[in-house]
Design a protein around this motif. Structure first.
Motif, PDB file in Angstrom:
ATOM      1  N   SER A   1       0.821  -1.214   0.000  1.00  0.00           N
ATOM      2  CA  SER A   1       0.000   0.000   0.000  1.00  0.00           C
ATOM      3  C   SER A   1       0.856   1.266   0.000  1.00  0.00           C
ATOM      4  CB  SER A   1      -0.935   0.017   1.210  1.00  0.00           C
ATOM      5  OG  SER A   1      -0.193   0.026   2.425  1.00  0.00           O
ATOM      6  N   ALA A   2       2.136   1.114   0.335  1.00  0.00           N
ATOM      7  CA  ALA A   2       3.054   2.264   0.355  1.00  0.00           C
ATOM      8  C   ALA A   2       3.780   2.444  -0.963  1.00  0.00           C
ATOM      9  CB  ALA A   2       4.074   2.089   1.479  1.00  0.00           C
ATOM     10  N   ARG A   3       3.413   1.656  -1.944  1.00  0.00           N
ATOM     11  CA  ARG A   3       4.145   1.667  -3.221  1.00  0.00           C
ATOM     12  C   ARG A   3       4.303   3.059  -3.826  1.00  0.00           C
ATOM     13  NH1 ARG A   3       2.653  -2.113  -8.503  1.00  0.00           N
ATOM     14  NH2 ARG A   3       4.651  -1.845  -9.586  1.00  0.00           N
TER      15      ARG A   3
ATOM     16  N   LEU B   1       5.661  10.173   6.564  1.00  0.00           N
ATOM     17  CA  LEU B   1       7.100  10.271   6.806  1.00  0.00           C
ATOM     18  C   LEU B   1       7.795  10.992   5.653  1.00  0.00           C
ATOM     19  CD1 LEU B   1       7.872   6.713   8.262  1.00  0.00           C
ATOM     20  CD2 LEU B   1       7.647   8.859   9.530  1.00  0.00           C
ATOM     21  N   ALA B   2       7.388  10.668   4.434  1.00  0.00           N
ATOM     22  CA  ALA B   2       8.004  11.318   3.277  1.00  0.00           C
ATOM     23  C   ALA B   2       7.708  12.816   3.263  1.00  0.00           C
ATOM     24  CB  ALA B   2       7.507  10.670   1.982  1.00  0.00           C
ATOM     25  N   ASP B   3       6.474  13.183   3.603  1.00  0.00           N
ATOM     26  CA  ASP B   3       6.133  14.612   3.664  1.00  0.00           C
ATOM     27  C   ASP B   3       6.965  15.321   4.729  1.00  0.00           C
ATOM     28  OD1 ASP B   3       4.241  14.266   1.690  1.00  0.00           O
ATOM     29  OD2 ASP B   3       2.545  14.127   3.082  1.00  0.00           O
TER      30      ASP B   3
ATOM     31  N   ARG C   1       9.877   7.986  -2.857  1.00  0.00           N
ATOM     32  CA  ARG C   1      10.035   9.356  -2.358  1.00  0.00           C
ATOM     33  C   ARG C   1      10.656   9.347  -0.962  1.00  0.00           C
ATOM     34  NH1 ARG C   1       6.176  13.289  -0.068  1.00  0.00           N
ATOM     35  NH2 ARG C   1       4.623  11.616  -0.004  1.00  0.00           N
ATOM     36  N   LEU C   2      10.211   8.436  -0.095  1.00  0.00           N
ATOM     37  CA  LEU C   2      10.775   8.349   1.246  1.00  0.00           C
ATOM     38  C   LEU C   2      12.254   7.973   1.190  1.00  0.00           C
ATOM     39  CD1 LEU C   2      10.584   8.320   4.327  1.00  0.00           C
ATOM     40  CD2 LEU C   2       9.786   5.932   4.171  1.00  0.00           C
ATOM     41  N   ALA C   3      12.584   6.984   0.386  1.00  0.00           N
ATOM     42  CA  ALA C   3      13.976   6.546   0.285  1.00  0.00           C
ATOM     43  C   ALA C   3      14.875   7.679  -0.199  1.00  0.00           C
ATOM     44  CB  ALA C   3      14.077   5.344  -0.654  1.00  0.00           C
TER      45      ALA C   3
ATOM     46  N   GLY D   1      17.408   9.499   2.110  1.00  0.00           N
ATOM     47  CA  GLY D   1      18.737   9.047   1.721  1.00  0.00           C
ATOM     48  C   GLY D   1      18.990   7.612   2.119  1.00  0.00           C
ATOM     49  N   GLY D   2      17.946   6.778   2.097  1.00  0.00           N
ATOM     50  CA  GLY D   2      18.062   5.401   2.568  1.00  0.00           C
ATOM     51  C   GLY D   2      18.099   4.388   1.448  1.00  0.00           C
ATOM     52  N   GLY D   3      18.938   3.368   1.608  1.00  0.00           N
ATOM     53  CA  GLY D   3      18.918   2.245   0.688  1.00  0.00           C
ATOM     54  C   GLY D   3      17.665   1.425   0.893  1.00  0.00           C
ATOM     55  N   LEU D   4      17.080   0.920  -0.204  1.00  0.00           N
ATOM     56  CA  LEU D   4      15.828   0.184  -0.149  1.00  0.00           C
ATOM     57  C   LEU D   4      16.076  -1.287  -0.468  1.00  0.00           C
ATOM     58  CD1 LEU D   4      12.741   0.140   0.120  1.00  0.00           C
ATOM     59  CD2 LEU D   4      12.600   0.738  -2.296  1.00  0.00           C
ATOM     60  N   VAL D   5      15.720  -2.150   0.478  1.00  0.00           N
ATOM     61  CA  VAL D   5      15.852  -3.601   0.325  1.00  0.00           C
ATOM     62  C   VAL D   5      14.446  -4.202   0.312  1.00  0.00           C
ATOM     63  CG1 VAL D   5      16.785  -5.712   1.374  1.00  0.00           C
ATOM     64  CG2 VAL D   5      18.003  -3.534   1.641  1.00  0.00           C
TER      65      VAL D   5
END
Length: 576
Positions: A247-249, A352-354, A254-256, A260-264
């Motif tokens: 649901s966060a797709r 969080l992204a906002d 945008r959050l990553a 500045g986070g790596g996404l796994v």
């Protein structure tokens, strides 16, 4: 709790389960059932009220009265399969795919016991399934007659609720409760029905589902400030997204990027984010990117979203973790967390992204993440061009990535091919079904049949190994019987390669892992399938395209190399 005969269950009213799909639109409530309705007739009408369209099962003496009622109505379709294990898997797979309650049934004794393996898949993956099983006549229950077993005791580790119906007028209430708990809590429930009750009439009114009006849990910025403070203070963030993050797709990239986070991604999260996204660094666990364990080790904060997957040997031992999950029981299940957020992942990730829109991430860490992304992308692309005879499994996954359409449903069995799928398949948004925590072999083929029956307009591809397919060859005829044109991609290495690889890595002697297989092409053709043995990459690509357009089910038997997957022998991080 489990020995519920005629008294209400003591199931805790405040217990919570995972998010489940909305109930079907309310239907007109039928008139009160009269004496002319038998127990099986009223059970079938109750299932239909709840939107159940199919029941998967195998005939047996103790359920003949139920099958008689099935044959005289058209609202709920009976799908006869060859083994009760597959009936349980098909109910579980349908529920995973649609979010509705899956239903299966079996006779008493051996039929009931065979069903448990498939139900365990639904149980551990928190999937709503109702199982109906026949039982001995009431006067024989508790005696020494053939096939009599205390089903409520046997199913206790798997079913949240199990009831033995001993009076016909209890049938509606017990079925309602089983359906309601399965739907609202995402659990397995079970009803035992003595065979003589299937011949009796009852006089209770039907009970339709309560229509749901879903409200949204509103998170204010104030509520998330403690978590945001921790997120802003870290310089080397990582995100691990699983099945519960779909649901966060829209907002995950945008959050990553802003954090500045790596996404796994875990196997269940494969396809949530395009794997070309420069912050996506690969999968976690066996077959995942070799860079991921070290990135997680170097990270100063890990955000877990919609997953409890925390595989020893690929994750740091004492990390800082914030976890987002819709089910409160998942928080801290496998790793200690600093903050847990109980909510739908989509709502939280967007907030969080906002809130981090003005955050200034660490450029050195971004460079590290994007270098890992490039290295992993180059590795997968290079491996997808490997060639040989037999074909390397990496090349097969490259072809599947290129030719399985984005709207397809892919069912992945458990085995060596699962590792290669996790490593080398480049998702383009396909829906993935697999046996998550139960990890049973034999999942792929019956799950694909259920997927095609549930959503016939979508292409369905099963990726299976020879060990798993051999467990369910009888269901090849079920595909023809039900007219389900699926494609089965068979990764055939004449072995239980996952176990064989681990034996090799551990220096063990090898026993019981080399298989004596039939000619799968001939078996499939004898069952009414179109089948083809695929020996080179060019043939594979054309065979895939043709199979997806074929009105008959198709088996592609692909001899593949028995390659030890990278990271199979990975030691725990921090060990010598």
């Amino acid at each position: 709790m489990f020995h519920d005969l005629l008294t209400p269950s003591r199931y805790p009213a405040d217990s919570m389960g995972p998010a489940v799909a909305e109930a079907p639109s309310p239907r007109p409530t039928p008139q009160q059932a009269g004496p002319s309705l038998t127990v099986p007739e009223v059970l079938l009408q109750e299932l239909s009220l709840w939107g159940v369209e199919r029941i998967y099962g195998v005939a047996g003496d103790a359920v003949l009265g139920f099958l008689d009622a099935v044959s005289k109505q058209a609202q709920v379709r009976f799908i006869p399969v060859k083994h009760e294990f597959h009936a349980g898997i098909m109910a579980s797979a349908e529920a995973k795919l649609t979010g509705k309650v899956g239903v299966c049934f079996a006779t008493m004794g051996p039929g009931f016991m065979n069903l448990l393996n498939g139900l365990a898949d639904a149980h551990l993956d928190r999937t709503p399934v109702v199982a109906i099983t026949g039982q001995a006549p009431v006067k024989q229950i508790g005696g020494d007659e053939n096939q009599v077993i205390d089903q409520q005791v046997a199913i206790q580790p798997i079913a949240r609720y199990s009831s033995l119906i001993v009076h016909p007028d209890a049938a509606v209430d017990r079925m309602y409760k089983a359906l309601h708990l399965a739907r609202t809590h995402g659990v397995v429930t079970h009803l035992s029905v003595p065979s003589d009750l299937f011949e009796q009439s009852q006089a209770q009114p039907l009970r339709p589902p309560v229509p749901w009006i879903h409200g949204q849990v509103a998170f204010s910025r104030d509520l998330l400030e403690p978590v945001l403070g921790v997120m802003r203070s870290c310089r080397r963030p990582m995100i691990v997204a699983g099945e519960g993050a779909w649901s966060a797709r829209p907002d995950l990239p945008r959050l990553a990027q802003q954090w500045g986070g790596g996404l796994v991604t875990t196997l269940g999260g494969k396809g949530i984010v395009d794997e070309g996204f420069p912050f996506h660094v690969g999968g976690l666990g066996e077959g995942g990117s070799p860079e991921v364990p070290w990135l997680l080790q170097e990270s100063d904060l890990i955000l877990l979203i919609g997953t409890t997957y925390w595989p020893e040997g690929f994750v740091p031992r004492q990390p800082r973790v914030v976890q987002v999950d819709a089910a409160p029981e998942n928080l801290g299940q496998r790793v200690q967390v600093e903050y847990g957020i109980v909510a739908d992942a989509g709502a939280v990730v967007a907030l969080l992204a906002d809130a981090l829109s003005d955050h200034r991430p660490d450029q050195e860490w971004i460079d590290r993440v994007q270098a890992a992304h490039r290295q992993w992308k180059e590795t997968v692309e290079r491996e997808s061009e490997f060639d040989g005879n037999p074909l390397p499994p990496q090349r097969v996954m490259g072809a599947l990535s290129a030719h399985i359409p984005p709207d397809a449903i892919i069912t992945v069995d458990t085995g060596d091919h699962t590792v290669w799928f996790n490593r080398n398949f480049r998702s383009r948004g396909q829906t993935l079904l697999y046996s998550g925590d139960w990890r049973t072999m034999g999942f792929g083929l019956p799950a694909a049949l259920a997927a095609k029956l549930s959503q016939p307009h979508r292409p369905v591809v099963a990726v299976v190994g020879d060990g798993g397919l051999a467990m369910g060859l009888g269901e090849l005829t079920t595909a023809v019987q039900e007219g389900t044109p699926i494609t089965v991609v068979l990764m055939n290495n004449d072995s239980l390669q996952m176990e064989k690889s681990k034996m090799i890595m551990r220096g063990y002697g090898q026993a019981g892992v080399d298989l004596t297989n039939p000619d799968f092409v001939k078996v499939a053709e004898a069952s009414g399938w179109r089948a083809e043995r695929v020996r080179d990459a060019t043939q594979l690509e054309s065979a895939l395209v043709e199979s997806l357009a074929d009105p008959k089910p198709t088996l592609l038997d692909i001899p593949v190399q028995g390659v030890v997957p990278p990271l199979t022998g990975q030691k725990p991080l921090g060990s010598s």
